[in-house]
Design a protein around this motif. Structure first.
Motif, PDB file in Angstrom:
ATOM      1  N   PHE A 354       6.204 -36.455 -23.084  1.00  0.00           N
ATOM      2  CA  PHE A 354       5.245 -37.002 -21.953  1.00  0.00           C
ATOM      3  C   PHE A 354       5.739 -36.562 -20.530  1.00  0.00           C
ATOM      4  N   TYR A 355       7.085 -36.784 -20.286  1.00  0.00           N
ATOM      5  CA  TYR A 355       7.685 -37.059 -18.908  1.00  0.00           C
ATOM      6  C   TYR A 355       8.771 -35.998 -18.827  1.00  0.00           C
ATOM      7  N   PRO A 356       8.776 -34.793 -18.551  1.00  0.00           N
ATOM      8  CA  PRO A 356      10.010 -33.849 -18.467  1.00  0.00           C
ATOM      9  C   PRO A 356      11.154 -34.272 -17.497  1.00  0.00           C
ATOM     10  N   TYR A 362      18.116 -41.866 -17.549  1.00  0.00           N
ATOM     11  CA  TYR A 362      18.024 -43.424 -16.775  1.00  0.00           C
ATOM     12  C   TYR A 362      18.352 -44.463 -17.219  1.00  0.00           C
ATOM     13  N   LEU A 363      19.652 -44.961 -16.827  1.00  0.00           N
ATOM     14  CA  LEU A 363      20.107 -46.106 -17.505  1.00  0.00           C
ATOM     15  C   LEU A 363      19.728 -47.571 -16.792  1.00  0.00           C
ATOM     16  N   ASP A 389       8.298 -45.046 -16.069  1.00  0.00           N
ATOM     17  CA  ASP A 389       8.165 -43.980 -17.363  1.00  0.00           C
ATOM     18  C   ASP A 389       7.165 -44.291 -18.344  1.00  0.00           C
ATOM     19  N   ASP A 390       6.107 -44.929 -17.525  1.00  0.00           N
ATOM     20  CA  ASP A 390       4.899 -45.444 -18.432  1.00  0.00           C
ATOM     21  C   ASP A 390       3.848 -45.475 -17.585  1.00  0.00           C
ATOM     22  N   GLN A 391       2.627 -45.989 -18.121  1.00  0.00           N
ATOM     23  CA  GLN A 391       1.482 -45.760 -17.447  1.00  0.00           C
ATOM     24  C   GLN A 391       1.060 -46.843 -16.338  1.00  0.00           C
ATOM     25  N   SER A 392       1.871 -48.160 -16.633  1.00  0.00           N
ATOM     26  CA  SER A 392       1.804 -49.019 -15.487  1.00  0.00           C
ATOM     27  C   SER A 392       2.833 -48.772 -14.242  1.00  0.00           C
ATOM     28  N   CYS A 393       2.295 -47.667 -13.694  1.00  0.00           N
ATOM     29  CA  CYS A 393       3.373 -47.023 -12.633  1.00  0.00           C
ATOM     30  C   CYS A 393       3.159 -47.108 -11.367  1.00  0.00           C
ATOM     31  N   SER A 394       3.927 -47.278 -10.421  1.00  0.00           N
ATOM     32  CA  SER A 394       3.977 -46.992  -8.904  1.00  0.00           C
ATOM     33  C   SER A 394       4.631 -46.032  -8.458  1.00  0.00           C
TER      34      SER A 394
END
Length: 508
Positions: A354-356, A362-363, A389-394
């Motif tokens: 989904f996200y290259p 990312y820790l 890293d999901d759709q609840s994203c700013s």
């Protein structure tokens, strides 16, 4: 289409010596000819960097200009088999915690009750229980070229990109699902009658991964990006977008039997839903945005799929399941996998598909600083109002551009330990105090020492303003002298390198 039509005089390139100078001269000419935006567009499409756009590379722009997209080859809808096995799913829900919304409590910002009417009234699943044919779940089977454990593929492909933009906000009813979309739509309709199985923003769709396999079964994990329209006419549209739906299915390779099915919205973060609603019916109407916490939205199989009838070797019915008799009792053998990966690794592979930008690890905040201390590196830290890293994203624009750029990925992997964090979750972490002092809404990018000291930071809004400047403008913070890079990539690399430089001052 190639760059040959530019007719750059060879003598102009011969005036400079050395490969680096040739590239710098060439790129300056390209900027003057195409402009910064044209060069950025061409370089973004030219994925193999051969200064030539193949038909496949040019296709996103052709589709955008013509409005014509090629038909997608969906598999035919599965016909319900009355003699096949069926699977019963139960839906469970705990509604959104209204107090978790950070901006839109009653009376704040003029939020009216009609705006949130669909949200307030959605208190339970639309369909608490439903039965499906086991063969319907064949949509989760991998294609013929994806049969190894760890392989990922698109069940429902994303059709949006940075070039296509996003889908309209002023809609109430989802389009009619086709092919593989039908089952996903039916599953999500158990929660709410208006699911949109392709979200308005990229990346859309559904990705699956083979987690485990043997001669007869697959364990397939999947991730779905979808959303719901909670309001109906006359109220203005209200979009409810969970960060993701995830789950797994254990099914036979011939699709005759489903051992287990589970689909849910992860609830391990303090905020996991994005909400956007219009203050008017048109696309240009004002939009309000908020995020919140959804404790539970879940589908689970009650038991493995079972047949409605049992026949003997001669085809005679010896047992039948109907509404007036006891259910048929079965004993299911344990499944032993011959090849498998962990659920965590399968989830990571879905993320990268989904996200290259997740090719960089990312820790979690505290773990990132511990690792940086051990490896004597700086921390590349991103603080957000919503998840990255999901759709609840700013940080949607950030992750779709610079964070997945190859030069940025290389520099981050070489010189930094990376982390992103929800601002809300850092309030009780002592080392995060300095980060919170530097944070400004909505996204702040920082370079920090292992002890938490911030050596450099930039706000996402300021960053986007800077990258929108033309290269010839005074104060534009990027240059093409270092290679063939778009403005945002060059600016972000400059930001990271400046952090490395300032860190030396602190360590001196």
């Amino acid at each position: 289409m190639s760059l040959g039509w530019l007719d750059i005089p060879p003598e102009e390139l011969e005036e400079v010596s050395g490969e680096r100078e040739v590239w710098a001269s060439l790129l300056r000419l390209l900027v003057r000819t195409l402009g910064a935006e044209g060069l950025f567009l061409f370089s973004s499409l030219d994925t193999d960097h051969d200064f030539y756009l193949s038909p496949e590379e040019f296709r996103p722009i052709a589709e955008k200009l013509t409005g014509v997209t090629p038909p997608v080859d969906f598999e035919e809808d599965v016909t319900y088999d009355p003699n096949g096995e069926s699977l019963t799913l139960e839906a469970k829900m705990q509604p959104l915690l209204l107090d978790s919304m950070t901006k839109s409590k009653d009376g704040f910002l003029g939020v009216s009750r009609s705006s949130l009417s669909g949200l307030r009234s959605w208190q339970s699943p639309a369909v608490p229980s439903s039965s499906f044919s086991a063969r319907q779940f064949g949509v989760f089977l991998p294609p013929k070229n994806k049969v190894e454990v760890g392989d990922t593929w698109w069940v429902i492909p994303s059709e949006l990109s940075i070039f296509t933009g996003y889908l309209p906000n002023n809609r109430y009813h989802p389009p009619t699902p086709k092919g593989k979309e039908v089952l996903i739509h039916s599953l999500l309709s158990m929660f709410h009658p208006r699911p949109f199985i392709k979200s308005r923003f990229a990346p859309q769709g559904t990705v699956a991964c083979i987690r485990a396999s043997n001669d007869f079964y697959y364990d397939i994990v999947f991730r779905i990006h979808a959303e719901f329209q909670l309001n109906n006419v006359p109220d203005f549209p209200f979009w409810f977008t969970p960060g993701q739906f995830t789950g797994n299915i254990v099914l036979s390779k011939d699709t005759s039997h489903v051992r287990h099915f589970h689909l849910y919205v992860p609830n391990d973060r303090s905020l996991n839903v994005d909400m956007e609603w219009l203050y008017g019916a048109s696309e240009s109407s004002n939009m309000e945005v908020d995020i919140g916490y959804l404790p539970q939205l879940e589908l689970q199989s009650t038991s493995p799929s079972t047949p409605s009838i049992i026949t003997d070797e001669e085809g005679n019915i010896i047992d039948r399941r109907d509404g007036n008799s006891e259910p048929i009792q079965f004993v299911f053998e344990d499944i032993h996998w011959t090849s498998e990966i962990s659920h965590q690794e399968a989830a990571r592979r879905l993320e990268v598909t989904f996200y290259p930008f997740k090719k960089v690890s990312y820790l979690p905040f505290s773990e990132a600083f511990e690792r940086a201390e051990a490896e004597k590196k700086l921390v590349h830290s991103i603080l957000l109002w919503g998840a990255l890293d999901d759709q609840s994203c700013s940080g949607r624009t950030l992750r779709e551009t610079v964070l997945e750029s190859s030069p940025v990925l290389a520099l981050l992997n070489q010189s930094f330990i990376s982390s992103w964090s929800l601002v809300k979750e850092l309030e009780n972490i002592e080392k995060a105090r300095l980060h919170l002092e530097k944070y400004s809404f909505p996204v702040e990018m920082m370079v920090a020492l292992p002890n938490g000291t911030i050596v450099h930071h930039i706000n996402a809004n300021f960053f986007l303003d800077q990258t929108a400047m033309k290269p010839e403008e005074d104060g534009a913070p990027f240059s093409f002298s270092g290679g063939f890079e778009d403005p945002s990539t060059s600016t972000y690399i400059s930001f990271l390198k400046e952090g490395l430089k300032k860190a030396k001052e602190y360590l001196a």
